[in-house]
Design a protein around this motif. Structure first.
Motif, PDB file in Angstrom:
ATOM      1  N   LEU A   1     100.323  -2.668 -46.912  1.00 11.89           N
ATOM      2  CA  LEU A   1     100.513  -1.337 -47.486  1.00 11.89           C
ATOM      3  C   LEU A   1      99.344  -0.432 -47.136  1.00 11.89           C
ATOM      4  O   LEU A   1      99.523   0.738 -46.770  1.00 11.89           O
ATOM      5  N   SER A   2      98.129  -0.963 -47.207  1.00 13.83           N
ATOM      6  CA  SER A   2      96.947  -0.177 -46.868  1.00 13.83           C
ATOM      7  C   SER A   2      96.985   0.279 -45.422  1.00 13.83           C
ATOM      8  O   SER A   2      96.685   1.445 -45.115  1.00 13.83           O
ATOM      9  N   ARG A   3      97.386  -0.620 -44.523  1.00  9.68           N
ATOM     10  CA  ARG A   3      97.473  -0.238 -43.104  1.00  9.68           C
ATOM     11  C   ARG A   3      98.554   0.809 -42.880  1.00  9.68           C
ATOM     12  O   ARG A   3      98.381   1.735 -42.083  1.00  9.68           O
TER      13      ARG A   3
ATOM     14  N   ASP B   1      99.828  -7.471 -57.819  1.00  7.08           N
ATOM     15  CA  ASP B   1      98.721  -7.675 -56.877  1.00  7.08           C
ATOM     16  C   ASP B   1      98.472  -6.474 -55.984  1.00  7.08           C
ATOM     17  O   ASP B   1      97.628  -6.520 -55.085  1.00  7.08           O
ATOM     18  N   GLY B   2      99.202  -5.383 -56.198  1.00  3.27           N
ATOM     19  CA  GLY B   2      99.033  -4.178 -55.392  1.00  3.27           C
ATOM     20  C   GLY B   2      99.962  -4.098 -54.208  1.00  3.27           C
ATOM     21  O   GLY B   2      99.919  -3.120 -53.452  1.00  3.27           O
ATOM     22  N   GLY B   3     100.805  -5.106 -54.020  1.00  6.03           N
ATOM     23  CA  GLY B   3     101.794  -5.048 -52.953  1.00  6.03           C
ATOM     24  C   GLY B   3     102.968  -4.156 -53.332  1.00  6.03           C
ATOM     25  O   GLY B   3     103.097  -3.718 -54.482  1.00  6.03           O
ATOM     26  N   LEU B   4     103.829  -3.890 -52.362  1.00  2.00           N
ATOM     27  CA  LEU B   4     104.989  -3.026 -52.572  1.00  2.00           C
ATOM     28  C   LEU B   4     106.257  -3.827 -52.324  1.00  2.00           C
ATOM     29  O   LEU B   4     106.386  -4.505 -51.302  1.00  2.00           O
ATOM     30  N   LEU B   5     107.198  -3.763 -53.265  1.00  2.00           N
ATOM     31  CA  LEU B   5     108.487  -4.424 -53.126  1.00  2.00           C
ATOM     32  C   LEU B   5     109.572  -3.368 -53.040  1.00  2.00           C
ATOM     33  O   LEU B   5     109.612  -2.425 -53.841  1.00  2.00           O
TER      34      LEU B   5
END
Length: 388
Positions: free
Chosen positions: A369-371, A350-354
């Motif tokens: 992540l974008s912020r 989904d574009g998140g970071l783990l």
């Protein structure tokens, strides 16, 4: 395995839990036979690496812990694992076939996307193979035993020491080849390959130019170049189509004095090496020289990834994250609220970071992540993942 070799103690302490120093000769340690125990809060355990398996993500860590998620890190399931040694690295060839390595020479294989695993190699088998290969090489030449520094005498001595010490040495990375074969590397210059899914293995130490037995921390591939890197700046390179045989690797003049813990090939053709005290080295294209890149951190960098927008992130042992928006030529620190030793990172579907680390697993949503990456973004705050 040479007695001249000096492991980076801090790095190995972070990557792998302590293992017994003494064990009965020829006895397979209990931890290689005992399945991993169920963990009440697996996402809060010490996790050492994470990888994508198609749309699934799989993380590995202490005492044989393996967990996987099919919803971008919101919920996790613990996998069935036949060992209880710490696992240091995990890689997938596709959505179903993957490998993990760890302490005591453990090598695991999965064919169901990481839901269940089989032990296909261990430290005792590795020691026996190393001694057999060294003995065959020695018998073919029969060097004078009085020549203590003869490479084959040293190889045999190291192999015999390996057998005497038992299964107490970790593997630290896995290289996957297009033909399905694998190369596993680790402490004291250990290197073994398999071309049949782990049914049989071959010792490769004799063929690699690492006379001091320096530890390999990782394997990297860039276009038609392959690298082994590790302790005290150890760097071996092979060039050519496909993954090469071990004999194709040649020692490179070290671009670093300190240990190299990770490597990241970039979409534009550059390759970034990183390691001790925030050291970053960059080669712009295959065959290009290495240039040191300044970073705003002085703690070791252990993991990295490149985002879809080409942003490069490197993560470190003091909980720092540095970012580059120019293909690794410059780096700036990302402000972080949550800081503890980070060991691995992967991008969720989904574009998140783990991110994995010594205190478990953290998730940064796509919006977070974008912020965090915004030029004047607020301090990044990670979201704890839901417990299975």
């Amino acid at each position: 395995m040479s007695s001249k070799s000096c492991l980076c103690a801090g790095m190995l302490a972070l990557l792998a839990a302590a293992v017994p120093l003494v064990q009965a000769a020829g006895a397979l340690p209990a931890a290689l036979q005992r399945p991993a125990l169920a963990v009440a809060r697996p996402t809060a355990a010490h996790l050492l690496a994470i990888a994508r398996a198609g749309e699934r993500l799989v993380a590995v860590g202490e005492r044989g812990l393996v967990i996987y998620t099919d919803d971008a890190g919101r919920h996790w399931t613990q996998a069935k694992v036949p060992v209880s040694v710490s696992l240091t690295a995990v890689r997938f060839a596709n959505g179903r076939e993957g490998w993990a390595v760890g302490n005591m020479g453990a090598v695991l294989r999965t064919t169901d996307g990481g839901a269940s695993w089989t032990r296909v190699f261990d430290g005792l088998r590795a020691a026996a193979l190393a001694e057999e290969a060294a003995r065959q090489a020695w018998d073919a030449v029969k060097p004078d035993p009085a020549q203590a520094e003869h490479p084959l005498n040293l190889l045999l001595q190291d192999a015999q020491r390996f057998v005497d010490e038992g299964a107490d040495k970790p593997f630290l990375d896995i290289g996957l080849r297009a033909d399905g074969s694998v190369l596993v590397v680790g402490a004291y210059g250990l290197a073994f390959s398999s071309s049949d899914g782990g049914a049989s293995w071959q010792a490769q130490m004799r063929h690699l130019p690492n006379p001091e037995g320096g530890t390999y921390y990782g394997i990297a591939e860039r276009q038609h170049e392959q690298f082994l890197f590790g302790e005290q700046g150890l760097l071996l390179r092979a060039a050519g189509q496909g993954m090469p045989d071990a004999a194709a690797f040649a020692a490179q003049a070290s671009p670093a004095k300190g240990s190299l813990f990770g490597a990241l090939p970039l979409q534009g053709g550059a390759l970034v090496l990183f390691g001790l005290r925030g050291k970053v080295l960059r080669s712009a294209r295959p065959g290009a020289p290495w240039q040191e890149v300044a970073t705003p951190v002085d703690a070791s960098l252990l993991a990295g990834l490149q985002l879809p927008d080409d942003t490069v992130l490197l993560l470190g042992a003091a909980g720092q994250v540095v970012a580059s928006r120019d293909q690794g030529q410059t780096f700036a620190a990302l402000p972080m609220n949550t800081r503890f030793p980070f060991t691995g990172a992967a991008l969720a579907p989904d574009g998140g970071l783990l991110i994995t680390g010594t205190r478990g697993l953290l998730r940064l949503s796509p919006a977070e992540l974008s912020r965090a990456l915004a030029p004047q973004g607020a301090r990044a705050s990670f979201t704890k993942t839901a417990q299975p």
